[in-house]
Design an enzyme around this catalytic site. Structure first.
Site, PDB file in Angstrom:
ATOM      1  N   LYS A  34       0.913  -1.241   0.054  1.00 50.95           N
ATOM      2  CA  LYS A  34       0.108  -0.049   0.170  1.00 50.95           C
ATOM      3  C   LYS A  34       0.852   1.196   0.019  1.00 50.95           C
ATOM      4  CE  LYS A  34      -0.149  -0.443   4.978  1.00 50.95           C
ATOM      5  NZ  LYS A  34      -0.793  -0.983   6.003  1.00 50.95           N
ATOM      6  N   ARG A 128     -10.029  -0.373  15.231  1.00 50.92           N
ATOM      7  CA  ARG A 128      -9.857   0.662  13.944  1.00 50.92           C
ATOM      8  C   ARG A 128     -10.764  -0.093  12.894  1.00 50.92           C
ATOM      9  NH1 ARG A 128      -4.002   0.778  10.793  1.00 50.92           N
ATOM     10  NH2 ARG A 128      -4.613  -1.229  10.332  1.00 50.92           N
ATOM     11  N   TYR A 244      16.431  30.256   6.620  1.00 48.95           N
ATOM     12  CA  TYR A 244      15.228  30.838   7.153  1.00 48.95           C
ATOM     13  C   TYR A 244      15.268  30.945   8.595  1.00 48.95           C
ATOM     14  CZ  TYR A 244      12.333  30.212   2.969  1.00 48.95           C
ATOM     15  OH  TYR A 244      11.533  30.279   1.746  1.00 48.95           O
ATOM     16  N   MET A 292      11.734  24.128   2.120  1.00 45.64           N
ATOM     17  CA  MET A 292      10.958  23.248   1.205  1.00 45.64           C
ATOM     18  C   MET A 292      11.698  22.271   0.272  1.00 45.64           C
ATOM     19  SD  MET A 292       7.533  24.017  -0.882  1.00 45.64           S
ATOM     20  CE  MET A 292       6.794  25.007   0.437  1.00 45.64           C
TER      21      MET A 292
HETATM   22  C1  LIG Z   1       0.000  -1.797   6.719  1.00 51.91           C
HETATM   23  C2  LIG Z   1      -0.714  -3.247   7.323  1.00 51.91           C
HETATM   24  C3  LIG Z   1       0.126  -4.457   7.414  1.00 51.91           C
HETATM   25  C4  LIG Z   1       1.675  -4.544   7.373  1.00 51.91           C
HETATM   26  O1  LIG Z   1       2.066  -3.910   8.641  1.00 51.91           O
HETATM   27  P1  LIG Z   1       3.673  -3.411   9.055  1.00 51.91           P
HETATM   28  O2  LIG Z   1       3.483  -2.944  10.429  1.00 51.91           O
HETATM   29  O3  LIG Z   1       4.166  -2.529   7.784  1.00 51.91           O
HETATM   30  O4  LIG Z   1       4.432  -4.724   8.786  1.00 51.91           O
HETATM   31  C5  LIG Z   1      -0.333  -5.536   7.503  1.00 51.91           C
HETATM   32  N1  LIG Z   1      -1.723  -5.757   7.855  1.00 51.91           N
HETATM   33  C6  LIG Z   1      -2.461  -4.564   7.847  1.00 51.91           C
HETATM   34  C7  LIG Z   1      -4.154  -4.744   8.113  1.00 51.91           C
HETATM   35  C8  LIG Z   1      -2.112  -3.480   7.533  1.00 51.91           C
HETATM   36  O5  LIG Z   1      -2.727  -2.295   7.296  1.00 51.91           O
END
Ligand SMILES: *Cc1c(COP(=O)(O)O)cnc(C)c1O
Length: 345
Positions: A34, A128, A244, A292
């Site tokens: 992701k 979550r 800056y 930046m």
């Molecule tokens: C992002 C995610 C992972 C991977 O987690 P890491 O801590 O990066 O290894 C696994 N399962 C879910 C549901 C996630 O959202």
């Protein structure tokens, strides 16, 4: 051509996946790709891990899945962690990846468009995203073709009692949800031992060189290096200030350089005055505030450097996290789009 580059080590990426796969014991390791492969480029990461034998990939959004769907081997699977939000039915059908169903509404939407192979996320205490254990009754999941039944650990990077609690709750869930395979552990969860491995593990950060538990330090290799070009070199005098807010004042005459790298590229502004670059092993300290698009460094240890030369950034993830208060996850996903991402291996 750009004046900043991200050097990515495909050999290290694959070695990390192989290590995590081996550490997963009788389970296989998948890969979280992701957020554009945690900033490295999801297509490039996925291609390499597919070649290495990884067969389960996780993204958050359907648009991310769309980008990767064509790469998938016949025996590989892509899961969309955010599931099926209202309005996503069309893209879900077009892409053909598995939704990870997280709510009663998502289950209903998936059934309404004809269902098919899917995954489910059960919440075991993180609160979550995911179905509550109480939601599972009343045949909610009856007849669904569930590949992965999964849950997610909230505190796997710590030696917390929550890990055992979540594992126990997940083991109870497994007796109630009939799925082809079960999956709980993220990167850190893999290190918690065999009781957390089930059928599939889902590492993300550790693939990319993140060390989220001390016991991973000897196993996980760094994958990314950052290099930036010197855009300008100048001589300043004692009492001159840099950047800056004039937060650095030269104690004596100095030769300084200005690099094409700033916080818009993910070089943290919190490294103002404390960051470090290197040129052939010689240290170049950051002077004044990170801008930046630019950062200035002391060239005192490398007086031979001139406009157009490249220097390396000290981007050890644990060190950066300790210095800035960012998580290693943020340090990676903040890396911007202006880098030339160049892969070795
Ligand atoms: C992002 C995610 C992972 C991977 O987690 P890491 O801590 O990066 O290894 C696994 N399962 C879910 C549901 C996630 O959202």
């Amino acid at each position: 051509m750009t004046t900043i580059r991200l050097l990515l080590d495909g050999g290290a990426l694959v070695a990390n996946w192989r290590s995590l796969d081996r550490l997963s014991g009788s389970a296989r390791a998948g890969a979280a790709v992701k957020a554009d492969g945690y900033g490295f480029g999801a297509v490039d990461v996925t291609r390499r891990l597919l070649n290495a034998g990884c067969r389960n990939f996780f993204v958050a959004h359907w648009h991310e899945a769309e980008q990767l769907a064509a790469l998938m081997a016949d025996d590989a699977a892509l899961s969309v962690l955010h599931g099926l939000a209202p309005g996503e039915e069309t893209i879900a059908r077009a892409v053909g990846a598995k939704p990870v169903l997280n709510t009663i509404g998502q289950v209903a939407r998936w059934r309404a468009i004809g269902g098919g192979l899917c995954d489910v996320m059960i919440d075991t205490g993180m609160n979550r995203l995911g179905l509550a254990e109480a939601d599972i009754c009343d045949g909610l999941l009856e007849g669904l073709a569930i590949d992965l039944c999964m849950s997610h650990l909230a505190s796997a990077d710590e030696d917390s009692g929550q890990n055992d609690q979540q594992r126990a709750r997940f083991d109870a869930v497994r007796t109630r949800v009939s799925a082809r395979r079960y999956s709980l552990a993220n990167s850190a969860g893999i290190m918690l031992g065999a009781g957390y491995h089930h059928d599939l593990t889902r590492p993300g950060i550790a693939l990319y060189g993140g060390v989220v538990r001390p016991d991973m330090a000897d196993i996980i290799q760094p994958v990314a290096g950052i290099e930036a070009q010197l855009l300008q070199v100048r001589q300043i005098e004692a009492g001159d200030t840099v950047g800056y807010g004039a937060t650095f004042t030269a104690p004596q005459a100095m030769r300084i350089g200005c690099l094409s790298l700033g916080y818009a590229d993910g070089y943290p502004r919190a490294l103002s005055g404390i960051g470090r670059f290197t040129a052939g092993g010689r240290g170049l300290d950051v002077l004044g505030r990170v801008s930046m698009d630019l950062v200035c460094v002391d060239l005192g240890a490398a007086l031979d450097l001139s406009e157009g030369d490249w220097v390396a950034c000290d981007f050890d993830l644990r060190h950066i996290a300790a210095q800035t208060g960012l998580s290693q996850y943020e340090a990676l996903t903040n890396l911007g789009q202006r880098f030339e991402r160049s892969w070795r291996g």
